[in-house]
Design a protein around this motif. Structure first.
Motif, PDB file in Angstrom:
ATOM      1  N   TYR A 236     -21.340  75.092  75.625  1.00 20.73           N
ATOM      2  CA  TYR A 236     -20.237  74.704  74.744  1.00 20.73           C
ATOM      3  C   TYR A 236     -18.938  75.406  75.128  1.00 20.73           C
ATOM      4  N   GLN A 243     -17.379  70.362  70.978  1.00 20.60           N
ATOM      5  CA  GLN A 243     -18.580  71.159  71.245  1.00 20.60           C
ATOM      6  C   GLN A 243     -18.286  72.649  71.064  1.00 20.60           C
ATOM      7  N   TRP A 244     -17.126  73.089  71.503  1.00 22.46           N
ATOM      8  CA  TRP A 244     -16.760  74.503  71.357  1.00 22.46           C
ATOM      9  C   TRP A 244     -16.655  74.892  69.890  1.00 22.46           C
ATOM     10  N   GLY A 247     -20.082  75.107  68.382  1.00 26.10           N
ATOM     11  CA  GLY A 247     -20.777  76.294  68.865  1.00 26.10           C
ATOM     12  C   GLY A 247     -20.258  77.571  68.217  1.00 26.10           C
TER      13      GLY A 247
END
Length: 449
Positions: A236, A243-244, A247
């Protein structure tokens, strides 16, 4: 402080718009601490947090990386955090005494100080879940400060005794862990050989072997989980912005689990030590030079020796118990005290003067570190350089960012009375809009800029 032999005069540096006094050397210490904390956070911003805690080689292990990591581990690991904890203890005394002098009874003091820390806790939550920084310390310190506040009226020696007793749990627990692990490592192969040869084991030996196998299995499972976590974090960190964000949220929720209790315990214990040091006049420079020379020597030699031994043992990467299991917290406090001694000795010099501004803008600088380094440099929302820097490059980056922030803090305070995050926090605490800019002279009198 003429005639005391103190390294400098511990005087109030300024008065904030909310009436809070400033003590120049405490701001100096805070400035060093808030800039120093980037050296501990940059690797968690630019690489896997799990790898930072379990396999530092994953973040880069060239010769330069090894030197950078070793220097960081001995001189800086946890010391900026420790210094901030000590300063929170000192600040707790300053603020609660000021509230008490206003005529508030004991519960009134706790209520007003509690409101202040509730707002700080909310800022910490925003730092975690809006700015996506799992390493936030504000929410932890807000809770720990309320624990420490319950002991504020105690004399310095008793505060110091309680704080050191709390930190001693690391020594006791770590020593037990070393002894048990070493005994298991020596005993288990012998029992395994007896079991393989179908020799009869006693009931105690059978139970011991089962426990050892269970513990080994748990360690293997934990190791596998850490490896999987590193892979997931790298995925991520190099993935899409969405996605980051997911995460980082998941990491935030994990950080608010059981490990949070340990962080609160650590912070509260060192806050009590910091409160004791403030009552003794040590933090704010009211002792003689030889006292600070002694503190610096004992802290750097004693703490540095213990930390170097632990770091070298860690670099074997053999998973065996080492001295750091037992001495980490004590060595961290010793090294931090060494820094306190050195900074107080240098406090009257031009070299240290710029750090006063960094201390007065510490909350804002802390948030700007997240925005500049985590968001702009490493995250997919910015340049996307996650995983591209080794330890040496990350330390160089930290120096560059800190120099930029130090310059910015000094330029900013030429025009403004309070930094933005400090202003928002204290305005909410006071329930009124505090003055933001300096009062500057006009041709016919003075106006608020």
């Amino acid at each position: 402080m003429a005639g005391t032999g103190a390294p400098h005069a511990a005087i109030a540096g300024a008065i904030e718009p909310d009436g809070a006094p400033r003590i120049a050397v405490l701001d100096m210490l805070r400035g060093v601490a808030i800039l120093g904390i980037l050296f501990m956070n940059v690797n968690d911003m630019g690489g896997s947090i799990t790898a930072s805690e379990s396999d530092v080689r994953h973040l880069g292990w060239t010769s330069a990386d090894q030197i950078a990591w070793l220097v960081r581990q001995v001189l800086a690991d946890g010391t900026a955090r420790c210094l901030l904890e000590m300063l929170f203890g000192a600040g707790m005394l300053i603020l609660t005494d000021r509230i008490a002098r206003s005529g508030e009874a004991r519960w009134g003091v706790l209520r007003r100080y509690g409101w202040r820390n509730l707002i700080l806790w909310a800022f910490g939550m925003a730092h975690m879940f809006l700015l996506m920084w799992p390493g936030d310390i504000l929410h932890t310190y807000a809770v720990a400060a309320m624990v420490a506040c319950c002991f504020r009226a105690l004399p310095a020696r008793l505060l110091l005794t309680i704080g050191l007793a709390m930190t001693a749990l690391n020594l006791v627990g770590g020593t037990i862990g070393i002894i048990y692990t070493q005994a298991s490592n020596a005993k288990q192969p012998m029992l395994e050989r007896k079991a393989a040869a179908h020799e009869r084991l006693s009931t105690a030996e059978t139970r011991m072997l089962a426990d050892m196998r269970k513990a080994a299995s748990a360690r293997d499972q934990a190791k596998a989980e850490r490896k999987a976590a590193i892979v997931a974090e790298d995925a991520y960190g190099r993935g899409s912005p969405a996605q980051w964000v997911r995460g980082q949220w998941a990491m935030n929720l994990q950080r608010l689990g059981p490990m949070e209790l340990g962080s609160i315990w650590e912070a509260a214990s060192v806050m009590l030590i910091g409160a004791a040091l403030f009552k003794l006049g040590i933090l704010q420079g009211r002792r003689r030079r030889r006292v600070y020379l002694g503190i610096m020597a004992v802290g750097w030699i004693g703490g540095g020796g213990l930390r170097l031994a632990a770091a070298l043992a860690m670099m074997r990467f053999d998973g065996q118990p080492h001295i750091g299991w037992a001495t980490y917290e004590g060595a961290r406090i010793l090294m931090t005290l060494g820094h306190v001694g050195a900074i107080n000795l240098l406090a009257g010099s031009r070299l240290m003067r710029p750090f006063v501004a960094a201390g007065r803008t510490a909350l804002t600088l802390y948030v700007v570190q997240t925005l500049l380094v985590s968001w702009l440099i490493f995250s997919p929302l910015g340049l996307g350089l996650y995983g591209r820097f080794g330890w040496a490059e990350m330390m160089i980056l930290s120096v560059a960012v800190d120099l930029f922030l130090l310059l910015g803090a000094n330029l900013y305070l030429r025009h403004f009375r309070m930094a933005p995050v400090e202003w928002a926090w204290r305005s909410l605490v006071e329930r009124r809009r505090l003055p933001f800019r300096h009062v500057v002279p006009a041709r016919h009198g003075a106006v608020l800029a």
